[in-house]
Every structure is written in structure tokens, then in C-alpha cells.
Design a protein around this motif. Structure first.
Motif, PDB file in Angstrom:
ATOM      1  N   ALA A  40      55.929  38.632  47.840  1.00 39.36           N
ATOM      2  CA  ALA A  40      54.691  38.696  47.053  1.00 39.36           C
ATOM      3  C   ALA A  40      53.929  39.940  47.467  1.00 39.36           C
ATOM      4  O   ALA A  40      54.129  40.482  48.562  1.00 39.36           O
ATOM      5  N   THR A  41      53.052  40.395  46.607  1.00 38.70           N
ATOM      6  CA  THR A  41      52.263  41.577  46.937  1.00 38.70           C
ATOM      7  C   THR A  41      50.968  41.584  46.144  1.00 38.70           C
ATOM      8  O   THR A  41      50.823  40.868  45.146  1.00 38.70           O
ATOM      9  N   ASP A  42      50.006  42.366  46.637  1.00 33.51           N
ATOM     10  CA  ASP A  42      48.743  42.609  45.939  1.00 33.51           C
ATOM     11  C   ASP A  42      48.056  41.304  45.522  1.00 33.51           C
ATOM     12  O   ASP A  42      47.750  41.082  44.358  1.00 33.51           O
ATOM     13  N   ILE A  43      47.806  40.460  46.512  1.00 33.75           N
ATOM     14  CA  ILE A  43      47.127  39.187  46.264  1.00 33.75           C
ATOM     15  C   ILE A  43      45.626  39.388  46.100  1.00 33.75           C
ATOM     16  O   ILE A  43      44.955  38.645  45.391  1.00 33.75           O
ATOM     17  N   HIS A  44      45.071  40.390  46.760  1.00 29.75           N
ATOM     18  CA  HIS A  44      43.663  40.797  46.588  1.00 29.75           C
ATOM     19  C   HIS A  44      42.686  39.639  46.825  1.00 29.75           C
ATOM     20  O   HIS A  44      41.799  39.373  46.018  1.00 29.75           O
ATOM     21  N   LEU A  45      42.862  38.961  47.952  1.00 24.81           N
ATOM     22  CA  LEU A  45      41.952  37.867  48.279  1.00 24.81           C
ATOM     23  C   LEU A  45      40.502  38.355  48.276  1.00 24.81           C
ATOM     24  O   LEU A  45      40.171  39.367  48.890  1.00 24.81           O
ATOM     25  N   GLY A  46      39.651  37.635  47.568  1.00 25.18           N
ATOM     26  CA  GLY A  46      38.239  37.987  47.498  1.00 25.18           C
ATOM     27  C   GLY A  46      37.844  38.742  46.253  1.00 25.18           C
ATOM     28  O   GLY A  46      36.651  38.999  46.041  1.00 25.18           O
ATOM     29  N   TYR A  47      38.809  39.107  45.401  1.00 29.29           N
ATOM     30  CA  TYR A  47      38.466  39.818  44.172  1.00 29.29           C
ATOM     31  C   TYR A  47      37.618  38.912  43.275  1.00 29.29           C
ATOM     32  O   TYR A  47      37.984  37.769  42.984  1.00 29.29           O
ATOM     33  N   LEU A  48      36.467  39.407  42.863  1.00 27.82           N
ATOM     34  CA  LEU A  48      35.509  38.669  42.006  1.00 27.82           C
ATOM     35  C   LEU A  48      35.133  37.311  42.601  1.00 27.82           C
ATOM     36  O   LEU A  48      34.906  36.348  41.869  1.00 27.82           O
ATOM     37  N   GLU A  49      35.043  37.249  43.948  1.00 24.72           N
ATOM     38  CA  GLU A  49      34.783  35.953  44.572  1.00 24.72           C
ATOM     39  C   GLU A  49      33.402  35.407  44.254  1.00 24.72           C
ATOM     40  O   GLU A  49      33.146  34.204  44.394  1.00 24.72           O
TER      41      GLU A  49
ATOM     42  N   GLY B 121      35.827  33.170  40.459  1.00 24.98           N
ATOM     43  CA  GLY B 121      35.589  33.323  41.889  1.00 24.98           C
ATOM     44  C   GLY B 121      36.643  32.705  42.794  1.00 24.98           C
ATOM     45  O   GLY B 121      36.868  33.190  43.904  1.00 24.98           O
ATOM     46  N   GLU B 122      37.318  31.647  42.341  1.00 25.36           N
ATOM     47  CA  GLU B 122      38.313  30.966  43.172  1.00 25.36           C
ATOM     48  C   GLU B 122      39.738  31.376  42.844  1.00 25.36           C
ATOM     49  O   GLU B 122      40.687  30.891  43.475  1.00 25.36           O
ATOM     50  N   ASP B 123      39.920  32.269  41.889  1.00 22.38           N
ATOM     51  CA  ASP B 123      41.268  32.588  41.406  1.00 22.38           C
ATOM     52  C   ASP B 123      42.197  33.084  42.511  1.00 22.38           C
ATOM     53  O   ASP B 123      43.335  32.623  42.647  1.00 22.38           O
ATOM     54  N   THR B 124      41.726  34.061  43.295  1.00 19.17           N
ATOM     55  CA  THR B 124      42.624  34.638  44.306  1.00 19.17           C
ATOM     56  C   THR B 124      42.961  33.629  45.392  1.00 19.17           C
ATOM     57  O   THR B 124      44.088  33.608  45.899  1.00 19.17           O
ATOM     58  N   PHE B 125      41.991  32.794  45.744  1.00 22.56           N
ATOM     59  CA  PHE B 125      42.234  31.805  46.803  1.00 22.56           C
ATOM     60  C   PHE B 125      43.190  30.723  46.314  1.00 22.56           C
ATOM     61  O   PHE B 125      44.093  30.305  47.046  1.00 22.56           O
ATOM     62  N   ASN B 126      43.017  30.285  45.061  1.00 19.22           N
ATOM     63  CA  ASN B 126      43.930  29.288  44.497  1.00 19.22           C
ATOM     64  C   ASN B 126      45.341  29.850  44.362  1.00 19.22           C
ATOM     65  O   ASN B 126      46.329  29.141  44.605  1.00 19.22           O
ATOM     66  N   THR B 127      45.438  31.122  43.984  1.00 22.32           N
ATOM     67  CA  THR B 127      46.751  31.744  43.819  1.00 22.32           C
ATOM     68  C   THR B 127      47.476  31.865  45.159  1.00 22.32           C
ATOM     69  O   THR B 127      48.673  31.577  45.263  1.00 22.32           O
ATOM     70  N   PHE B 128      46.754  32.294  46.190  1.00 27.10           N
ATOM     71  CA  PHE B 128      47.367  32.405  47.516  1.00 27.10           C
ATOM     72  C   PHE B 128      47.818  31.032  48.008  1.00 27.10           C
ATOM     73  O   PHE B 128      48.903  30.897  48.591  1.00 27.10           O
TER      74      PHE B 128
ATOM     75  N   PHE C 229      44.095  41.450  51.135  1.00 21.31           N
ATOM     76  CA  PHE C 229      42.657  41.377  50.872  1.00 21.31           C
ATOM     77  C   PHE C 229      42.249  42.462  49.879  1.00 21.31           C
ATOM     78  O   PHE C 229      42.867  43.529  49.807  1.00 21.31           O
ATOM     79  N   HIS C 230      41.188  42.187  49.138  1.00 18.83           N
ATOM     80  CA  HIS C 230      40.687  43.170  48.178  1.00 18.83           C
ATOM     81  C   HIS C 230      39.800  44.208  48.848  1.00 18.83           C
ATOM     82  O   HIS C 230      39.663  45.326  48.358  1.00 18.83           O
ATOM     83  N   GLU C 231      39.208  43.843  49.971  1.00 17.80           N
ATOM     84  CA  GLU C 231      38.305  44.741  50.682  1.00 17.80           C
ATOM     85  C   GLU C 231      38.825  44.990  52.100  1.00 17.80           C
ATOM     86  O   GLU C 231      39.423  44.110  52.720  1.00 17.80           O
TER      87      GLU C 231
ATOM     88  N   GLN D  17      59.768  44.998  42.169  1.00 19.95           N
ATOM     89  CA  GLN D  17      58.328  45.236  42.145  1.00 19.95           C
ATOM     90  C   GLN D  17      57.638  43.937  41.752  1.00 19.95           C
ATOM     91  O   GLN D  17      57.493  43.630  40.576  1.00 19.95           O
ATOM     92  N   PRO D  18      57.209  43.122  42.739  1.00 20.97           N
ATOM     93  CA  PRO D  18      56.622  41.820  42.410  1.00 20.97           C
ATOM     94  C   PRO D  18      55.362  41.910  41.560  1.00 20.97           C
ATOM     95  O   PRO D  18      55.065  41.004  40.778  1.00 20.97           O
ATOM     96  N   GLY D  19      54.587  42.997  41.696  1.00 21.70           N
ATOM     97  CA  GLY D  19      53.337  43.109  40.954  1.00 21.70           C
ATOM     98  C   GLY D  19      52.240  42.285  41.592  1.00 21.70           C
ATOM     99  O   GLY D  19      52.463  41.503  42.516  1.00 21.70           O
ATOM    100  N   SER D  20      51.032  42.458  41.105  1.00 22.75           N
ATOM    101  CA  SER D  20      49.894  41.731  41.676  1.00 22.75           C
ATOM    102  C   SER D  20      49.972  40.254  41.328  1.00 22.75           C
ATOM    103  O   SER D  20      50.536  39.860  40.306  1.00 22.75           O
ATOM    104  N   SER D  21      49.390  39.447  42.192  1.00 21.57           N
ATOM    105  CA  SER D  21      49.399  37.997  41.975  1.00 21.57           C
ATOM    106  C   SER D  21      48.292  37.548  41.031  1.00 21.57           C
ATOM    107  O   SER D  21      48.365  36.457  40.468  1.00 21.57           O
ATOM    108  N   VAL D  22      47.247  38.375  40.877  1.00 21.58           N
ATOM    109  CA  VAL D  22      46.139  38.073  39.977  1.00 21.58           C
ATOM    110  C   VAL D  22      45.821  39.323  39.160  1.00 21.58           C
ATOM    111  O   VAL D  22      46.158  40.438  39.545  1.00 21.58           O
ATOM    112  N   VAL D  23      45.163  39.118  38.021  1.00 25.68           N
ATOM    113  CA  VAL D  23      44.762  40.230  37.169  1.00 25.68           C
ATOM    114  C   VAL D  23      43.495  40.862  37.731  1.00 25.68           C
ATOM    115  O   VAL D  23      42.498  40.174  37.973  1.00 25.68           O
TER     116      VAL D  23
END
Length: 280
Positions: A18-27, A33-40, A62-64, A248-254
Motif C-alpha cells: 500500500a502507499t500514499d495513505i495520507h493519514l490526517g488529510y481533511l481530518e 474527516g474520518e476517511d483516511t483513518f477508516n481506510t488505514f 501521514f499527510h503532514e 504502482q498501488p496508488g493512493s488509498s484515498v482521493v
């Protein structure tokens, strides 16, 4: 390369990609707000469900660079839920861990720490969003070493795992052109290793030197796991010049409105048995 999954046995590595999970994006967003956490959580649940040997992340967990307390807490909560346990680790690390993890104050894999009980290890490179900064070069996660591979063995199957964290593309491009990137190989039985490389850079050409051409990578590699690019191209693509495959797995969230983000999102389940691999 085969599309058939070999039977899981004592010689088969099972790896979740997996790659580019970006935890915290639009949190702070009321809807997403919960999308990245639910996806992970879903990704790690999938890893546990399929009893993988380890999880391999391609950067930007992480996103930041300095994630919020909520992001860190949710990450640690998920890792504790799915990575801690009594299931034995069924592979060995053959390389010198003091070299592989020399940047850490605990220069060994955490599942060998007598004070921890790990059942699913996680290996990752850092991305451009969560890269090390400051005088101490610290980031929110540990990184793989580019100096040499982590050598893994499960039964009769051997994996040499290489990784390089995000570097400005123009700089890394110049380093490749100047022959300043050297990938060390195991000295014994070179032909018996399955060589994997994790990279977090531009794969698409954004300028003359603002990307990393695939032909820059060593031709002894068998599989390249490409992070940073958000379009999911999980099906391995053969580079006919270098004779390796790229997934190339791509990002886990948009995270943007673009055609590449519009295709379905996936993670990969990689099986490696001797020289037979499959990704689905």
C-alpha cells in the motif's frame, strides 16, 4: 511472472502493498474527516485477515510532516489493534540490522524486542509529505536504508528489500546521472534473491529532470513498488528495457480532483515463492 497464486506454505512470503495513505488529510472536514483513518483501519484489517508476513508501505503514511495528535493517535491505535499479537513471525532477517536501522536508537526490528509482542511487522519509506526534517532529521516513522537491502528469508525463499525515501526529483535525477546512487547486492548466491525496490518519486515526466526514468533503476531488480503517484496501476507492468516489473498501488484515498484519482483504489497482496510472484 504468474497470475496464479502459489499455495501458501513455509516458503511463501505474503506481503501487503500500500502507499500514499495520507493519514490526517481533511481530518477537520465534517464529511470526509474520518476517511483516511477508516481506510488505514481497513487496510490493516485486510493484512490481518490474510495473515501476511509483513506490510510494505511506499511513503506518505501521514499527510503532514508534523501530524496532529489525532492522526498519530489513530495510527498508533490501528497498528496496536492489528500488528500486536501472539502470531509468530515466520521469516528471518539475515542482513546486519545495525546497518539497516542504524539511524534508530533501537537498531533492530521491533518484533525481536523482548518487550514487544508483534505479529505483523510494517516496513516503510518516507514520502514527500512525511519526510525527515530539522537538525536531527526526524520524521513520524522510521525509514528503510538506501545503503543496502534488508535481507529476508522464509524457508527457501530469499528477498532483498531495497528502499529510498523521497528526495527532490531534480536532485535524485542528477545523482543517478552522476552515478552517485549505488545499490549493494548480497555477495553470496546473487541469483537466489528476489530483489524488491520501494521508491517514492515522480514516475510521470513533469519536466526534463522532474521525474525518475525507470531505466535509471538497476536491471537486477525483479519488482519495483512505486509510491507517490496517486493513480492506481496495481497490475505489474513489465519494463522491457530493464526486464523488471513495476507495480504502482496508488493512493488509498482521493486527495485531488484529477483523472488519475478517479480510478478505483486498491492495495496489493503479493506472494513470493522462489522465483514465482503474483500480485492481486
Amino acid at each position: 511472472m504468474t497470475s496464479a497464486n502459489p499455495a501458501d506454505d513455509d516458503d511463501t512470503f505474503k506481503i501487503l502493498l500500500a502507499t500514499d495513505i495520507h493519514l490526517g488529510y481533511l481530518e477537520k472536514d465534517a464529511i470526509r474527516g474520518e476517511d483516511t483513518f477508516n481506510t488505514f483501519n481497513e487496510i490493516m484489517s485486510y493484512a490481518k485477515q490474510h495473515q501476511v508476513d509483513f506490510v510494505l508501505l511506499g511513503g506518505d503514511l501521514f499527510h503532514e510532516n508534523k501530524p496532529s495528535r489525532k492522526s498519530l493517535h489513530c495510527c498508533m491505535e490501528t497498528l496496536r489493534r492489528y500488528c500486536m499479537g501472539d502470531q509468530p513471525i515466520s521469516f528471518q532477517i539475515l542482513s546486519d540490522q545495525a546497518v539497516n536501522f542504524g539511524h534508530s536508537k533501537f537498531p533492530w526490528v521491533n518484533y525481536q524486542d523482548e518487550n514487544l509482542n508483534i505479529s505483523i511487522p510494517v516496513f516503510s519509506v518516507h514520502g514527500n509529505h512525511d519526510d525527515p526534517t530539522g537538525a536531527d532529521g526526524l520524521c513520524a516513522l522510521d525509514v528503510l536504508s538506501v545503503a543496502g537491502p534488508i535481507l529476508l528469508q522464509k524457508g527457501s525463499t530469499h528477498i532483498a528489500l531495497y528502499g529510498i525515501g523521497s528526495i527532490p526529483d531534480e536532485r535524485l535525477y542528477r545523482m543517478f546521472v552522476g552515478n552517485q546512487v549505488c545499490m549493494l547486492r548480497p555477495r553470496e548466491e546473487e541469483g537466489s534473491w528476489f530483489n524488491m525496490f520501494v521508491i517514492h518519486q515522480n514516475r510521470s515526466k513533469h519536466g526534463a529532470t522532474n521525474y525518475i526514468p525507470e531505466q535509471f533503476l538497476d536491471d537486477f531488480l525483479d519488482l519495483v513498488v512505486w509510491g507517490h503517484e496517486h493513480e492506481c496501476r496495481i497490475e505489474p507492468e513489465r519494463n522491457e528495457q530493464q526486464l523488471f516489473y513495476v507495480t504502482q498501488p496508488g493512493s488509498s484515498v482521493v486527495t485531488s480532483l484529477s483523472p488519475g484519482e478517479a480510478v478505483p483504489k486498491h492495495v496489493g497482496l503479493l506472494r513470493v515463492l522462489h522465483y514465482v510472484i503474483s500480485v492481486r
